[in-house]
Design an enzyme around this catalytic site. Structure first.
Site, PDB file in Angstrom:
ATOM      1  N   LYS A   1       8.510  -1.353  -2.751  1.00  0.00           N
ATOM      2  CA  LYS A   1       7.504  -1.009  -1.095  1.00  0.00           C
ATOM      3  C   LYS A   1       8.494  -0.256  -0.524  1.00  0.00           C
ATOM      4  O   LYS A   1       8.340   0.569  -0.474  1.00  0.00           O
ATOM      5  CB  LYS A   1       7.076  -1.463  -0.849  1.00  0.00           C
ATOM      6  CG  LYS A   1       6.103  -0.843   0.941  1.00  0.00           C
ATOM      7  CD  LYS A   1       5.151   0.172   0.430  1.00  0.00           C
ATOM      8  CE  LYS A   1       4.472   0.805   1.461  1.00  0.00           C
ATOM      9  NZ  LYS A   1       4.525   2.217   1.258  1.00  0.00           N
TER      10      LYS A   1
ATOM     11  N   CYS B   1       6.462   4.905   9.394  1.00  0.00           N
ATOM     12  CA  CYS B   1       7.145   3.691   8.018  1.00  0.00           C
ATOM     13  C   CYS B   1       8.394   3.767   7.703  1.00  0.00           C
ATOM     14  O   CYS B   1       9.093   3.161   7.569  1.00  0.00           O
ATOM     15  CB  CYS B   1       6.092   3.347   7.597  1.00  0.00           C
ATOM     16  SG  CYS B   1       4.353   2.607   7.606  1.00  0.00           S
TER      17      CYS B   1
ATOM     18  N   GLU C   1       0.236  -0.881   0.029  1.00  0.00           N
ATOM     19  CA  GLU C   1      -0.333   0.074   0.046  1.00  0.00           C
ATOM     20  C   GLU C   1       1.044   1.358   0.500  1.00  0.00           C
ATOM     21  O   GLU C   1       1.808   1.228   0.842  1.00  0.00           O
ATOM     22  CB  GLU C   1      -1.303   0.447   1.388  1.00  0.00           C
ATOM     23  CG  GLU C   1      -2.693   1.043   1.418  1.00  0.00           C
ATOM     24  CD  GLU C   1      -3.094   1.102  -0.051  1.00  0.00           C
ATOM     25  OE1 GLU C   1      -3.354   0.341  -0.741  1.00  0.00           O
ATOM     26  OE2 GLU C   1      -2.182   2.534  -1.086  1.00  0.00           O
TER      27      GLU C   1
HETATM   28  P1  NAD Z   1      -1.519  -0.573  12.936  1.00  0.00           P
HETATM   29  O1  NAD Z   1      -0.959  -0.546  13.977  1.00  0.00           O
HETATM   30  O2  NAD Z   1      -2.761   1.007  12.815  1.00  0.00           O
HETATM   31  O3  NAD Z   1      -3.047  -1.666  12.407  1.00  0.00           O
HETATM   32  C1  NAD Z   1      -2.684  -2.657  12.694  1.00  0.00           C
HETATM   33  C2  NAD Z   1      -3.674  -3.630  12.769  1.00  0.00           C
HETATM   34  O4  NAD Z   1      -3.636  -5.034  12.556  1.00  0.00           O
HETATM   35  C3  NAD Z   1      -4.192  -3.492  14.244  1.00  0.00           C
HETATM   36  O5  NAD Z   1      -4.770  -3.251  14.774  1.00  0.00           O
HETATM   37  C4  NAD Z   1      -3.570  -4.827  15.371  1.00  0.00           C
HETATM   38  O6  NAD Z   1      -4.300  -4.490  16.320  1.00  0.00           O
HETATM   39  C5  NAD Z   1      -4.054  -6.004  13.995  1.00  0.00           C
HETATM   40  N1  NAD Z   1      -3.377  -7.166  14.528  1.00  0.00           N
HETATM   41  C6  NAD Z   1      -2.043  -7.197  14.666  1.00  0.00           C
HETATM   42  N2  NAD Z   1      -1.813  -8.823  14.777  1.00  0.00           N
HETATM   43  C7  NAD Z   1      -3.149  -8.906  14.428  1.00  0.00           C
HETATM   44  C8  NAD Z   1      -3.649 -10.587  14.378  1.00  0.00           C
HETATM   45  N3  NAD Z   1      -2.702 -11.669  14.188  1.00  0.00           N
HETATM   46  N4  NAD Z   1      -4.455 -10.333  13.675  1.00  0.00           N
HETATM   47  C9  NAD Z   1      -5.182  -9.612  13.372  1.00  0.00           C
HETATM   48  N5  NAD Z   1      -5.559  -8.473  13.359  1.00  0.00           N
HETATM   49  C10 NAD Z   1      -4.069  -7.962  14.277  1.00  0.00           C
HETATM   50  O7  NAD Z   1      -0.643  -0.499  11.517  1.00  0.00           O
HETATM   51  P2  NAD Z   1      -0.784   0.284  10.194  1.00  0.00           P
HETATM   52  O8  NAD Z   1      -0.456   1.333  10.310  1.00  0.00           O
HETATM   53  O9  NAD Z   1      -2.475  -0.037   9.693  1.00  0.00           O
HETATM   54  O10 NAD Z   1       0.088  -0.560   9.081  1.00  0.00           O
HETATM   55  C11 NAD Z   1       0.360  -2.214   8.688  1.00  0.00           C
HETATM   56  C12 NAD Z   1       0.500  -2.114   7.911  1.00  0.00           C
HETATM   57  O11 NAD Z   1       0.874  -1.380   6.737  1.00  0.00           O
HETATM   58  C13 NAD Z   1       2.778  -2.193   8.276  1.00  0.00           C
HETATM   59  O12 NAD Z   1       2.929  -2.791   7.587  1.00  0.00           O
HETATM   60  C14 NAD Z   1       3.008  -0.444   7.515  1.00  0.00           C
HETATM   61  O13 NAD Z   1       4.282  -0.248   7.151  1.00  0.00           O
HETATM   62  C15 NAD Z   1       2.156  -0.617   6.492  1.00  0.00           C
HETATM   63  N6  NAD Z   1       1.757   0.348   5.408  1.00  0.00           N
HETATM   64  C16 NAD Z   1       1.299   1.673   6.964  1.00  0.00           C
HETATM   65  C17 NAD Z   1       0.915   2.946   5.633  1.00  0.00           C
HETATM   66  C18 NAD Z   1       0.078   3.968   6.671  1.00  0.00           C
HETATM   67  O14 NAD Z   1       0.455   4.926   6.217  1.00  0.00           O
HETATM   68  N7  NAD Z   1      -0.086   4.093   8.038  1.00  0.00           N
HETATM   69  C19 NAD Z   1       0.935   3.119   4.358  1.00  0.00           C
HETATM   70  C20 NAD Z   1       1.639   2.242   3.414  1.00  0.00           C
HETATM   71  C21 NAD Z   1       2.023   0.850   4.507  1.00  0.00           C
HETATM   72  C1  UGA Z   2       4.975   7.405   3.436  1.00  0.00           C
HETATM   73  C2  UGA Z   2       4.739   7.346   1.948  1.00  0.00           C
HETATM   74  O1  UGA Z   2       4.054   8.717   1.461  1.00  0.00           O
HETATM   75  C3  UGA Z   2       3.785   7.063   1.471  1.00  0.00           C
HETATM   76  O2  UGA Z   2       3.563   6.343   0.341  1.00  0.00           O
HETATM   77  C4  UGA Z   2       3.995   5.333   2.440  1.00  0.00           C
HETATM   78  O3  UGA Z   2       3.064   4.394   1.538  1.00  0.00           O
HETATM   79  C5  UGA Z   2       3.675   5.330   4.003  1.00  0.00           C
HETATM   80  O4  UGA Z   2       4.526   6.231   4.217  1.00  0.00           O
HETATM   81  C6  UGA Z   2       3.606   4.353   4.797  1.00  0.00           C
HETATM   82  O5  UGA Z   2       4.383   3.193   3.719  1.00  0.00           O
HETATM   83  O6  UGA Z   2       3.915   4.341   5.547  1.00  0.00           O
HETATM   84  P1  UGA Z   2       3.294   8.834   5.497  1.00  0.00           P
HETATM   85  O7  UGA Z   2       4.445   8.217   6.653  1.00  0.00           O
HETATM   86  O8  UGA Z   2       2.097   7.946   5.788  1.00  0.00           O
HETATM   87  O9  UGA Z   2       3.692   8.293   4.210  1.00  0.00           O
HETATM   88  O10 UGA Z   2       2.648  10.302   5.153  1.00  0.00           O
HETATM   89  P2  UGA Z   2       4.315  11.058   4.170  1.00  0.00           P
HETATM   90  O11 UGA Z   2       2.758  12.201   3.599  1.00  0.00           O
HETATM   91  O12 UGA Z   2       4.736  10.116   3.619  1.00  0.00           O
HETATM   92  O13 UGA Z   2       5.053  12.550   5.539  1.00  0.00           O
HETATM   93  C7  UGA Z   2       6.048  11.281   6.209  1.00  0.00           C
HETATM   94  C8  UGA Z   2       6.748  12.571   6.936  1.00  0.00           C
HETATM   95  O14 UGA Z   2       7.431  13.185   6.380  1.00  0.00           O
HETATM   96  C9  UGA Z   2       6.255  13.781   8.133  1.00  0.00           C
HETATM   97  O15 UGA Z   2       6.158  13.662   8.913  1.00  0.00           O
HETATM   98  C10 UGA Z   2       5.847  14.194   6.689  1.00  0.00           C
HETATM   99  O16 UGA Z   2       5.733  16.052   7.562  1.00  0.00           O
HETATM  100  C11 UGA Z   2       7.508  14.375   6.433  1.00  0.00           C
HETATM  101  N1  UGA Z   2       7.426  15.516   5.107  1.00  0.00           N
HETATM  102  C12 UGA Z   2       6.484  15.300   3.797  1.00  0.00           C
HETATM  103  C13 UGA Z   2       8.528  16.864   5.389  1.00  0.00           C
HETATM  104  O17 UGA Z   2       9.225  16.975   6.301  1.00  0.00           O
HETATM  105  N2  UGA Z   2       8.472  16.937   4.330  1.00  0.00           N
HETATM  106  C14 UGA Z   2       7.738  16.996   2.691  1.00  0.00           C
HETATM  107  O18 UGA Z   2       8.551  17.790   1.651  1.00  0.00           O
HETATM  108  C15 UGA Z   2       7.214  15.650   3.000  1.00  0.00           C
END
Ligand code: NAD
Ligand code: UGA
Length: 479
Positions: free
Chosen positions: A224, A280, A169
């Site tokens: 990713k 992340c 994602e």
């Molecule tokens: P999160 O911590 O918000 O959510 C994860 C959820 O999974 C929690 O609610 C937890 O209770 C649940 N969980 C854990 N183990 C479980 C199990 N065995 N059965 C059922 N539920 C379970 O995490 P997130 O931010 O959604 O991130 C999830 C993944 O996506 C990570 O690998 C992260 O790197 C990736 N990712 C995050 C973002 C972001 O913006 N947060 C964007 C892209 C990718």
């Molecule tokens: C980031 C990536 O942008 C997503 O594509 C990815 O899916 C995600 O991580 C993930 O894998 O979790 P996110 O961390 O939610 O998304 O937010 P961003 O907008 O990327 O910002 C990350 C950090 O960088 C923040 O602290 C933001 O303030 C900072 N940032 C961003 C800067 O300081 N300057 C910029 O120009 C942009």
């Protein structure tokens, strides 16, 4: 022949699982989506009638939930039932950095992913497509495949079979709904074309076909990590330049604008700030570092580790600047911190620069008043690992005597009385509209505004008699 799909399960109702399934449900009304989690409280919040109480804040999410929830989108803790009834299962659980054992401090802890694979192996019926939605170290699909195919219960059930796909994602928090609605690309890695087509058919309901990329599974996993590493690298690059700007009289905003006009560089992700946060960037770069070290690519590892090192240095640098400008001591001085979330439009504080910076200021003796429109004081307390000062312990003498400072949350933004400084850490819209004349009258003189996001109205701040420090602004800070 196409693989028939009707029910879809997502394990993990977090920042990714919740919004992603909500978007899919809104675009595919004929499919049924089950979002499951072991966290009962989180599921209760997803089911809360009051949409302002959803567990995460994302602009546009409430409206989509209102359209889909309990129609073709269901949140529950019944993992078994959801797996049993689904043909596609997304694994969207958290993958935090390991804090002990092999790879501690770098490698992602896969215990939650492994637990999911075991649950899927135990409960699935018939042919099932398992999709890695979580961000995972390269070759995790192999681990999942091994668990699925070697499970004891499975070997007894011959009709069971699996394909594992990688479908990372790319949404960013704060713009998740927009990103999901109109993604730059959808990446699907795998080795069974039929399974890949079945997954891509879901996305085709709203994503143009040319944006759906098929790769092998390892390229997808690595893409990713690489994508996040490149994005974070840009921020560390521009933040390192901000420090040079401050000592040379250059202005980092002007430098960003100038280099961003080069179409090979591009203008996005060049805003200097207090250092990247979020759950992340750091975790994913450290995974890349671990991978490189594992394969004896030590120069590659140290190249990427440098991106994280600069970020840590930069966050400490901001706290140091505040201390230096306030005559080298902040003991007992009231400092207003505006913003605690790692970026605007989210309630997420994971790895927020505000945590390190506030901890450093408190350690130096400051009395912080922290404001954030979406983050709760309980969350701040957990992050800082320092209890909020209680109403009964606000005697200024006791504050001055204590070596370590303290903090207090304020819901209200009109909190400038007797403050020595205001420090802007998150770029919330409301901070752009502060009435500086009014604020200035209430503050101690001389007093400072430290703007790490370049969002305040600089002219107004200076006109109101306050001193201004803007990140990367050599022209103003030299005066
Ligand atoms: P999160 O911590 O918000 O959510 C994860 C959820 O999974 C929690 O609610 C937890 O209770 C649940 N969980 C854990 N183990 C479980 C199990 N065995 N059965 C059922 N539920 C379970 O995490 P997130 O931010 O959604 O991130 C999830 C993944 O996506 C990570 O690998 C992260 O790197 C990736 N990712 C995050 C973002 C972001 O913006 N947060 C964007 C892209 C990718
Ligand atoms: C980031 C990536 O942008 C997503 O594509 C990815 O899916 C995600 O991580 C993930 O894998 O979790 P996110 O961390 O939610 O998304 O937010 P961003 O907008 O990327 O910002 C990350 C950090 O960088 C923040 O602290 C933001 O303030 C900072 N940032 C961003 C800067 O300081 N300057 C910029 O120009 C942009």
């Amino acid at each position: 022949m196409n693989i028939p799909i009707k029910n879809i399960c997502c394990i993990g109702a977090g920042y990714v699982g919740g919004p992603t399934m909500t978007m899919m449900a809104s675009k595919c009304p004929d499919l049924i989506f089950h979002v499951v989690d072991i966290n009962k409280k989180r599921i209760e919040s997803w089911n809360n009638k009051d949409l302002s109480k959803l567990p995460i804040f994302e602009p546009g999410l409430e409206e989509l939930i209102a359209k889909t929830r309990n129609k073709n989108l269901f949140f529950s803790t019944n993992i078994k039932e959801a797996i049993e009834s689904s043909e596609i299962i997304f694994i969207s659980v958290n993958t935090p950095t390991k804090n002990k054992g092999l790879g501690a401090g770098k490698l992602s802890d896969l215990k939650y992913v492994e637990a999911c694979a075991r649950e899927v192996a135990r409960y699935s019926k018939g042919y099932t497509i398992v999709v890695e939605k979580s961000t995972l170290p390269v070759r995790t699909a192999e681990v999942i495949k091994n668990i699925l195919n070697s499970s004891e219960s499975n070997s007894k059930r011959e009709e069971i079979s699996f394909d594992v796909l990688s479908n990372p994602e790319f949404l960013a928090e704060g713009t998740a709904i927009k990103d999901l609605d109109s993604p730059d690309r959808v990446l699907i890695g795998g080795d069974n074309k039929k399974a890949m087509i079945a997954l891509s058919d879901i996305y085709k309901a709203w994503v143009p076909e040319e944006k759906i990329l098929f790769t092998n599974i390892w390229s997808s996993e690595l893409a990713k990590l690489t994508s996040n590493a490149f994005l974070a690298q840009r921020i560390s690059s521009i933040n390192s330049i901000s420090a040079i700007c401050e000592v040379t009289g250059a202005d980092v905003r002007e430098v960003s604008r100038a280099i961003g006009k080069d179409t090979r560089i591009g203008s996005k992700f060049l805003d200097s700030g207090p250092g990247f946060g979020g759950s992340c960037f750091k975790k994913d770069i450290l995974n890349l570092v671990y991978l490189a070290e594992y394969f004896d690519l030590h120069d590659v590892a140290s190249f990427w580790e440098g991106v994280v090192n600069i970020n840590n240095w930069h966050q400490r640098r901001i706290a140091e600047i505040v201390i230096r400008k306030l005559f080298g001591t902040i003991t007992g001085k009231k400092i207003i911190v505006l913003g605690f979330a790692f970026k605007a439009n989210t309630n997420d504080t994971r790895e927020s620069a505000a945590i390190r910076i506030c901890q450093d200021l408190i350690e130096e003796g400051a009395d912080l008043i922290i404001h954030d429109p979406k983050v709760s004081p309980d969350q701040i307390e957990k992050d800082l690992k320092i209890k909020q000062i209680s109403e009964t312990n606000t005697n200024p003498d006791s504050l001055l005597k204590s070596q370590i400072g303290q903090w207090k949350f304020s819901k209200n933004i009109d909190i400038f009385d007797d403050a020595h400084a205001i420090l802007v850490l998150t770029e919330w819209e409301e901070y752009k509209h502060i009435e500086w004349q009014k604020a200035s009258k209430k503050m101690v003189k001389p007093s400072w505004v430290f703007d790490s996001r370049s969002i305040v109205n600089a002219e107004e701040v200076i006109k109101s008699g306050l001193k201004l420090w803007r990140l990367g602004d050599g022209s103003k800070t030299k005066k």
